[in-house]
Design an enzyme around this catalytic site. Structure first.
Site, PDB file in Angstrom:
ATOM      1  N   TYR A 111      -2.990  -0.169  10.487  1.00 49.77           N
ATOM      2  CA  TYR A 111      -2.743  -0.409   9.100  1.00 49.77           C
ATOM      3  C   TYR A 111      -1.490   0.079   8.579  1.00 49.77           C
ATOM      4  O   TYR A 111      -0.692  -0.792   8.211  1.00 49.77           O
ATOM      5  CB  TYR A 111      -3.972   0.152   8.487  1.00 49.77           C
ATOM      6  CG  TYR A 111      -3.760  -0.129   6.953  1.00 49.77           C
ATOM      7  CD1 TYR A 111      -4.178  -1.232   6.585  1.00 49.77           C
ATOM      8  CD2 TYR A 111      -3.313   0.858   5.927  1.00 49.77           C
ATOM      9  CE1 TYR A 111      -4.150  -2.003   4.937  1.00 49.77           C
ATOM     10  CE2 TYR A 111      -3.259   0.530   4.654  1.00 49.77           C
ATOM     11  CZ  TYR A 111      -3.635  -0.898   4.111  1.00 49.77           C
ATOM     12  OH  TYR A 111      -3.709  -1.288   2.810  1.00 49.77           O
TER      13      TYR A 111
ATOM     14  N   SER B  70       0.753  -1.205  -0.068  1.00 45.98           N
ATOM     15  CA  SER B  70      -0.142   0.047  -0.039  1.00 45.98           C
ATOM     16  C   SER B  70       0.848   1.259  -0.046  1.00 45.98           C
ATOM     17  O   SER B  70       2.069   1.086   0.300  1.00 45.98           O
ATOM     18  CB  SER B  70      -0.862  -0.085   1.091  1.00 45.98           C
ATOM     19  OG  SER B  70      -1.550   1.417   1.559  1.00 45.98           O
TER      20      SER B  70
END
Length: 270
Positions: free
Chosen positions: A156, A143
């Site tokens: 995250y 990501s």
């Protein structure tokens, strides 16, 4: 003929979003595709849609036995495994340190890391013998949060930084037999959910981020679709096109790396 014709590709989380786009793309490339998917409904949908072109196995990426069951079925079907793509993951909907209760933070951490980090590690463990035998590759979905703050909350962001370290370590341990790389997409149209511990298991990323908001922060100024990110995976999986890359993280972030996520500080209102 595609470089990936008859290559055996194993993708986690192939029932929706980027995972589904990868399933579609690798089938188009002529590969023998398998996926491990948590949702029974999505498994049924994959089987109905792709028929004999997909081996869809219902299972949980946090369970090694489910991985081993999938790998056994892949080897029975194809006789080999050429590429493992660890893709299944969850997001924390930008849950911040200050606004998340301590007890929720702890349980959310374990749930999110179990999926985003342990899930990758267990997949690598289950697939390693077959990939060593085939001298294949592993690819993990990262990501923009693997490089910058602001792409999620601390849970995250920490999980994606951990996955980056995992890629580097596995690339080192498995060389020269197996190439291990990552692809770091930015936000896209998907059904990415959050941890149940944070009350987010029924909330998709598109309920937190609008297409306009995602497009506005990207230098290329468009709202990406999952299919827009499949090219780097195809290149990394190809033996002809990727002989030399291992331990590499490709930023597929619509130019975000040009400037990062530019907020001076997130705590100005504390």
């Amino acid at each position: 003929m595609s470089d990936l014709h008859n290559e055996s590709i194993f993708i986690t989380g192939g029932g929706s979003g980027l995972g589904l786009a990868l399933v579609e793309r690798f089938i188009e490339e002529g590969a023998q595709v398998a996926t491990l998917e948590l949702s029974a409904a999505k498994v049924a949908s994959l089987r109905q849609r792709f028929g004999e072109h997909i081996l869809a196995v219902e299972g949980n990426v946090t369970c090694y036995a489910d991985y081993q069951r999938a790998v056994d079925q892949i080897l029975t079907r194809s006789g080999k495994l050429d590429c493992f793509i660890g893709n299944a993951g969850i997001w924390d909907h930008n849950a911040s340190l200050v606004n998340t209760p301590a007890e929720t933070l702890e349980t959310g951490f374990h749930e999110l890391f179990n999926v985003n980090v342990l899930g990758y590690l267990l997949g690598a463990k289950a697939c390693a013998p077959a990939l060593i035998a085939s001298e294949g590759s592993m690819i993990f979905t990262l990501s923009n949060a693997a490089r910058y703050p602001g792409g999620g909350g601390p849970l995250y962001t920490a999980s994606k930084h951990a996955a980056t370290g995992l890629i580097r370590q596995l690339a080192y341990e498995l060389a020269p037999k197996v190439r291990v790389n990552g692809v770091g997409p930015c936000g896209m149209a998907s059904d990415l959910r959050g941890p149940q511990a944070l009350g987010q298991s029924e909330t998709s990323i598109m309920q937190s981020l609008t297409p306009e908001k995602i497009a506005a922060i990207l230098p290329l100024q468009f709202f990406p679709q999952p299919a827009d990110f499949t090219g780097p995976y195809v290149m990394l999986a190809s033996r002809r096109n990727n002989r030399a890359l291992s331990g590499v993280m490709i930023n597929a972030d619509a130019g975000l790396a040009i400037r990062g996520i530019r907020h001076v500080a997130a705590g100005l209102d504390l």
